[in-house]
Scaffold this motif. Structure first.
Motif, short mmCIF file in Angstrom:
data_model
loop_
_atom_site.label_atom_id
_atom_site.label_comp_id
_atom_site.label_asym_id
_atom_site.label_seq_id
_atom_site.Cartn_x
_atom_site.Cartn_y
_atom_site.Cartn_z
N GLY A 199 0.87 -1.07 0.09
CA GLY A 199 -0.07 -0.01 -0.03
C GLY A 199 0.78 1.21 -0.08
N ARG A 200 2.21 1.09 0.06
CA ARG A 200 3.03 2.38 0.04
C ARG A 200 4.46 1.97 -0.27
N LEU A 201 5.43 2.94 -0.50
CA LEU A 201 6.64 2.56 -0.56
C LEU A 201 7.65 3.78 -0.01
N ASP A 202 8.54 3.53 0.69
CA ASP A 202 9.45 4.45 1.39
C ASP A 202 10.75 4.51 0.78
N VAL A 203 11.24 3.63 0.35
CA VAL A 203 12.68 3.46 -0.21
C VAL A 203 12.68 2.72 -1.49
N LEU A 204 13.43 2.98 -2.62
CA LEU A 204 13.70 2.27 -3.73
C LEU A 204 15.10 2.16 -3.97
N VAL A 205 15.31 0.87 -3.96
CA VAL A 205 16.72 0.69 -4.10
C VAL A 205 17.21 -0.03 -5.54
N ASN A 206 17.55 0.71 -6.66
CA ASN A 206 17.73 0.38 -8.03
C ASN A 206 18.97 -0.52 -7.99
N ASN A 207 18.96 -1.70 -7.68
CA ASN A 207 20.56 -2.51 -7.68
C ASN A 207 20.78 -3.23 -9.07
N ALA A 208 19.49 -3.79 -9.34
CA ALA A 208 19.52 -4.94 -10.56
C ALA A 208 20.47 -4.24 -11.60
N GLY A 209 21.25 -5.13 -12.17
CA GLY A 209 22.12 -4.81 -13.20
C GLY A 209 22.94 -5.87 -13.91
N ILE A 210 23.25 -5.80 -15.11
CA ILE A 210 24.13 -6.75 -15.70
C ILE A 210 25.49 -6.07 -16.25
N SER A 211 26.39 -6.80 -16.33
CA SER A 211 27.75 -6.21 -17.18
C SER A 211 27.97 -7.05 -18.15
N ALA A 212 29.18 -6.42 -18.94
CA ALA A 212 29.86 -6.86 -20.16
C ALA A 212 31.12 -6.39 -20.12
N ARG A 213 32.16 -7.26 -20.44
CA ARG A 213 33.43 -6.81 -20.73
C ARG A 213 33.70 -6.88 -22.32
N THR A 214 33.80 -5.85 -22.78
CA THR A 214 34.03 -5.53 -24.38
C THR A 214 34.49 -4.50 -24.87
N GLY A 238 43.21 4.52 -11.37
CA GLY A 238 43.07 3.81 -12.42
C GLY A 238 43.18 2.37 -12.40
N GLY A 239 42.99 1.74 -11.17
CA GLY A 239 43.21 0.53 -10.85
C GLY A 239 42.25 -0.65 -11.53
N LEU A 240 41.21 0.08 -12.27
CA LEU A 240 40.22 -0.93 -12.77
C LEU A 240 40.80 -1.33 -14.24
N ASN A 241 41.93 -1.11 -14.43
CA ASN A 241 42.68 -1.46 -15.74
C ASN A 241 42.73 -3.08 -15.53
N ILE A 242 42.80 -3.62 -14.33
CA ILE A 242 42.54 -5.08 -14.18
C ILE A 242 41.58 -5.66 -15.13
N TYR A 243 40.52 -4.96 -15.48
CA TYR A 243 39.51 -5.51 -16.35
C TYR A 243 39.78 -5.84 -17.60
N SER A 244 40.78 -4.92 -18.01
CA SER A 244 41.32 -5.19 -19.37
C SER A 244 41.76 -6.44 -19.98
N GLU A 245 42.15 -7.23 -18.73
CA GLU A 245 42.84 -8.48 -18.98
C GLU A 245 41.63 -9.39 -19.39
N GLN A 246 40.39 -9.09 -19.43
CA GLN A 246 39.31 -9.98 -19.48
C GLN A 246 38.85 -9.96 -21.12
N ILE A 247 39.45 -8.89 -21.77
CA ILE A 247 39.25 -8.92 -23.13
C ILE A 247 40.08 -9.61 -24.07
N LYS A 248 39.41 -10.73 -24.84
CA LYS A 248 40.20 -11.41 -25.55
C LYS A 248 40.79 -10.93 -27.00
#
Length: 267
Positions: free
Chosen positions: A84-99, A257-267
């Motif tokens: 009958g009501r809503l106080d908090v909406l947490v938009n967490n759903a998501g998917i990822s892709a490494r390309t 810039g430590g996220l460059n670890i993700y680049s290892e996943q690109i074939k």
């Protein structure tokens, strides 16, 4: 001061595992009445049972695909019909892709944007009237991929950048209505998402995490509870004048810039 959500209705999307599961469990500990949304019914039931064990409050579960209009409409309709009501909406759903642009295709783009941007846009649109009525708030789960540029984060990084700006735009629009809108931006966080997109074995994933730790200035990767604590803080009265904020929880990773670890996943 103790954080309590007694008699508050909280909707958490993507609640069947990972960060969403941690968010649901922490809200349950704080006494919230939960609506949990995900695509895996068994996992949702398991999470709901763990939440119910905290304070004896049984969550309402909704099996839905939020990349579709039908899934968003079902989620909004069923949550409001049940509580009958809503106080908090947490938009967490998501998917990822490494390309990257040299090897990607439009299906990857559509899949990511339909869930990570369109689904958030649509579900928020449907639930804003209820949140205005309750003077509630929204917390979106973004990523430092939206601000840290790295090869391999396309189109996921684009989607999270869009989500950050969506957060700021809707925060400005809804502030006069008494509705706050914020985002939490995780860094390298333990979850199943990397294993899903890489096909890593558990041993490979653990080795990848150990390597990732070395890129984090504070020397540790995040766990789901780290993100959940910030979500609950932003959703609580402790943050009553905080809106339009994009809060990084990453151990300082966005600075190096430590996220460059993700680049290892690109074939």
């Amino acid at each position: 001061m103790e954080t309590t959500f007694d008699n508050k209705i909280v909707l958490v999307t993507g609640a069947s595992s990972g960060i969403g599961e941690a968010i649901a469990l922490l809200f349950a500990k704080c006494g919230a009445k939960l609506s949990l949304v995900g695509r895996n019914e068994k996992n949702l039931q398991d999470v709901a049972a763990r939440c119910a064990a905290e304070k004896g409050i049984q969550p309402f579960i909704i099996v839905a695909d939020l990349s579709t209009d039908e899934g968003c409409e079902k989620t909004a309709k069923d949550t409001l019909a049940h509580y009958g009501r809503l106080d908090v909406l947490v938009n967490n759903a998501g998917i990822s892709a490494r390309t990257c642009i040299q090897v990607t295709d439009m299906k990857i783009f559509d899949d990511v944007f339909n869930t990570d941007v369109r689904g958030v846009y649509n579900l928020t649109r449907l639930l804003v009237p209820a949140l205005i009525e309750s003077k509630g708030n929204i917390v979106n789960i973004s990523s430092i991929s939206g601000t840290v540029v790295v090869v391999g984060s396309l189109p996921y990084g684009m989607a999270k950048a869009a989500l950050d700006h969506f957060t700021r735009l809707v925060a400005l629009e809804l502030a006069p209505k008494g509705v706050r809108v914020n985002a939490v931006s995780p860094g390298l966080t333990v979850s199943n998402i990397v294993k899903r997109i890489t096909g890593y074995t558990e041993e490979e994933y653990q080795n990848w995490l150990k390597k990732g730790e070395k890129t984090v200035p504070m020397g540790e990767v995040c766990v789901g509870e780290d993100i959940a604590k910030m979500v609950v803080h932003l959703a609580s009265d402790h943050s009553r004048l905080v809106t339009g904020a994009i809060v990084q929880v990453d151990g300082g990773l966005q600075f190096c810039g430590g996220l460059n670890i993700y680049s290892e996943q690109i074939k």
